[in-house]
Design an enzyme around this catalytic site. Structure first.
Site, PDB file in Angstrom:
ATOM      1  N   LYS A 269      36.645  47.606  32.490  1.00 26.53           N
ATOM      2  CA  LYS A 269      37.921  46.928  32.777  1.00 26.53           C
ATOM      3  C   LYS A 269      39.080  47.891  32.524  1.00 26.53           C
ATOM      4  O   LYS A 269      40.009  47.988  33.331  1.00 26.53           O
ATOM      5  CB  LYS A 269      38.067  45.666  31.921  1.00 26.53           C
ATOM      6  CG  LYS A 269      37.141  44.537  32.357  1.00 26.53           C
ATOM      7  CD  LYS A 269      37.019  43.434  31.318  1.00 26.53           C
ATOM      8  CE  LYS A 269      35.895  42.472  31.699  1.00 26.53           C
ATOM      9  NZ  LYS A 269      35.567  41.498  30.660  1.00 26.53           N
TER      10      LYS A 269
ATOM     11  N   GLN B  41      36.874  38.745  25.341  1.00 32.40           N
ATOM     12  CA  GLN B  41      35.503  39.001  25.777  1.00 32.40           C
ATOM     13  C   GLN B  41      34.532  38.054  25.061  1.00 32.40           C
ATOM     14  O   GLN B  41      34.610  37.887  23.840  1.00 32.40           O
ATOM     15  CB  GLN B  41      35.148  40.469  25.482  1.00 32.40           C
ATOM     16  CG  GLN B  41      33.816  40.914  26.046  1.00 32.40           C
ATOM     17  CD  GLN B  41      33.773  40.938  27.566  1.00 32.40           C
ATOM     18  OE1 GLN B  41      34.778  41.182  28.226  1.00 32.40           O
ATOM     19  NE2 GLN B  41      32.611  40.686  28.123  1.00 32.40           N
TER      20      GLN B  41
ATOM     21  N   ASP C 215      41.039  35.137  33.160  1.00 31.68           N
ATOM     22  CA  ASP C 215      39.598  34.869  33.248  1.00 31.68           C
ATOM     23  C   ASP C 215      39.313  33.457  33.772  1.00 31.68           C
ATOM     24  O   ASP C 215      38.189  33.158  34.173  1.00 31.68           O
ATOM     25  CB  ASP C 215      39.006  34.962  31.829  1.00 31.68           C
ATOM     26  CG  ASP C 215      37.964  36.050  31.702  1.00 31.68           C
ATOM     27  OD1 ASP C 215      37.486  36.537  32.732  1.00 31.68           O
ATOM     28  OD2 ASP C 215      37.632  36.397  30.555  1.00 31.68           O
TER      29      ASP C 215
HETATM   30  N1  GUN Z   1      31.279  37.991  28.983  1.00 31.23           N
HETATM   31  C1  GUN Z   1      30.468  38.176  30.053  1.00 31.23           C
HETATM   32  N2  GUN Z   1      31.198  38.100  31.199  1.00 31.23           N
HETATM   33  C2  GUN Z   1      32.470  37.857  30.827  1.00 31.23           C
HETATM   34  C3  GUN Z   1      33.678  37.683  31.544  1.00 31.23           C
HETATM   35  O1  GUN Z   1      33.727  37.722  32.777  1.00 31.23           O
HETATM   36  N3  GUN Z   1      34.784  37.450  30.801  1.00 31.23           N
HETATM   37  C4  GUN Z   1      34.744  37.389  29.468  1.00 31.23           C
HETATM   38  N4  GUN Z   1      35.878  37.153  28.820  1.00 31.23           N
HETATM   39  N5  GUN Z   1      33.657  37.540  28.759  1.00 31.23           N
HETATM   40  C5  GUN Z   1      32.518  37.779  29.441  1.00 31.23           C
END
Ligand code: GUN
Length: 292
Positions: free
Chosen positions: A53, A97, A120
């Site tokens: 990211k 996350q 998200d």
């Molecule tokens: N953990 C696994 N995939 C994701 C995601 O797309 N966003 C977040 N915040 N955590 C994750």
């Protein structure tokens, strides 16, 4: 006949290219889109997502900050950090996350993120908006799948889409997106999960089969209807001594066998994962535009 390989690398590059003029236009107005990612602990898969990211932000000139917190961080401390970010006008996207350690209530944390910065799309407000068919932030992975289908000229309308997996991050929002009453969606959706009986009787009916289970080679060729579109969302590490790092990444689908039956298929890596990151970038830019 071998399936068309849906190239997530190329399609995600297209999405990222489309963002460049939007970011430039924001910069002319004095706004740099800003994404803050919070990670609690050092789970290797989470660390690897967070690194990707950050790199994508850098490539596009999106402001990126990663807040790395210790595994034993308290819920109170995490909520205080989020509240600060909610108030910070330079931050357009806040992403916590997942998964979080046991001492932290995930629902409480997701509820605390300002829904206008919840890039998200995991906060209850955005989940509700999605279910109601309203404009909202949509979880990046299922949003990426919709984008891949659209850019590959695969129209879900009237098709039977079968999803395997009912997670809040992928399976549930994937179902909601495919069943929306709108162009590019309008599918008939079946959602399978660990308690589904005779799953292969359902998967074999799928015009579009979406695997999001987290088990290598779960979807075998006998589960797939000839000519189906197969989307593999799995990202699994399997031991591989021939690789320097000791593992390789595979999806949930037995790619080699299924590609001989499907009409189109996404590879892992180089498929949906790439698109997920691009869609997160798009949501961050969208959030910055809304702040104008
Ligand atoms: N953990 C696994 N995939 C994701 C995601 O797309 N966003 C977040 N915040 N955590 C994750």
């Amino acid at each position: 006949m071998s399936a068309e390989i849906i190239d997530g690398k190329a399609l995600s590059r297209e999405v990222m290219e489309d963002l460049k003029p939007r970011i430039a236009s924001l910069k002319e107005k004095g706004i740099i889109p800003g994404l803050t990612v919070i990670i609690v602990g050092t789970d290797p898969a989470s660390m690897s997502y967070v690194t990707s990211k950050g790199k994508a932000c850098e490539r596009l000139g999106i402001g990126s900050e990663t807040i790395m917190l210790k595994e034993d961080t308290s819920q109170k401390d995490l909520l205080a950090i989020i509240e600060n970010l909610n108030q910070n006008s330079r931050v357009h996207g806040i992403l916590v996350q997942l998964p979080l350690p046991d001492q932290i209530d995930e629902n409480l944390v997701l509820e605390s993120i300002n829904s206008e910065k919840d890039v998200d799309g995991f906060s209850p407000i955005n989940i509700g908006r999605l279910m109601a068919g309203q404009d909202c932030f949509v979880p990046a992975t299922p949003n990426g799948v919709m984008e891949m289908l659209a850019r590959s000229n695969i129209d879900p309308e009237g098709k039977h889409a079968v999803i395997i997996g009912r997670s809040n991050i992928v399976g549930k929002p994937m179902a909601a997106l495919l069943m929306q009453k709108k162009k590019g969606a309008n599918a008939t959706v079946t959602l399978c999960h660990s308690r589904t009986k005779d799953m292969e009787k359902l998967t074999i009916q799928a015009d579009i089969l979406i695997a999001a289970i987290g088990k290598p080679n779960f979807v075998t060729a006998d589960m797939v209807k000839p000519g189906a579109v197969v989307i593999d969302i799995g990202i699994n590490r399997v031991d591989d001594d021939s690789r320097e790092r000791g593992y390789r990444i595979v999806g949930d689908v037995d790619f080699e066998a299924v590609k001989e039956i499907a009409s189109a298929i996404t590879p892992v890596p180089g498929g949906v994962g790439r698109m997920t990151i691009a869609m997160l970038m798009r949501s961050t830019v969208q959030s910055a535009e809304s702040s104008l």
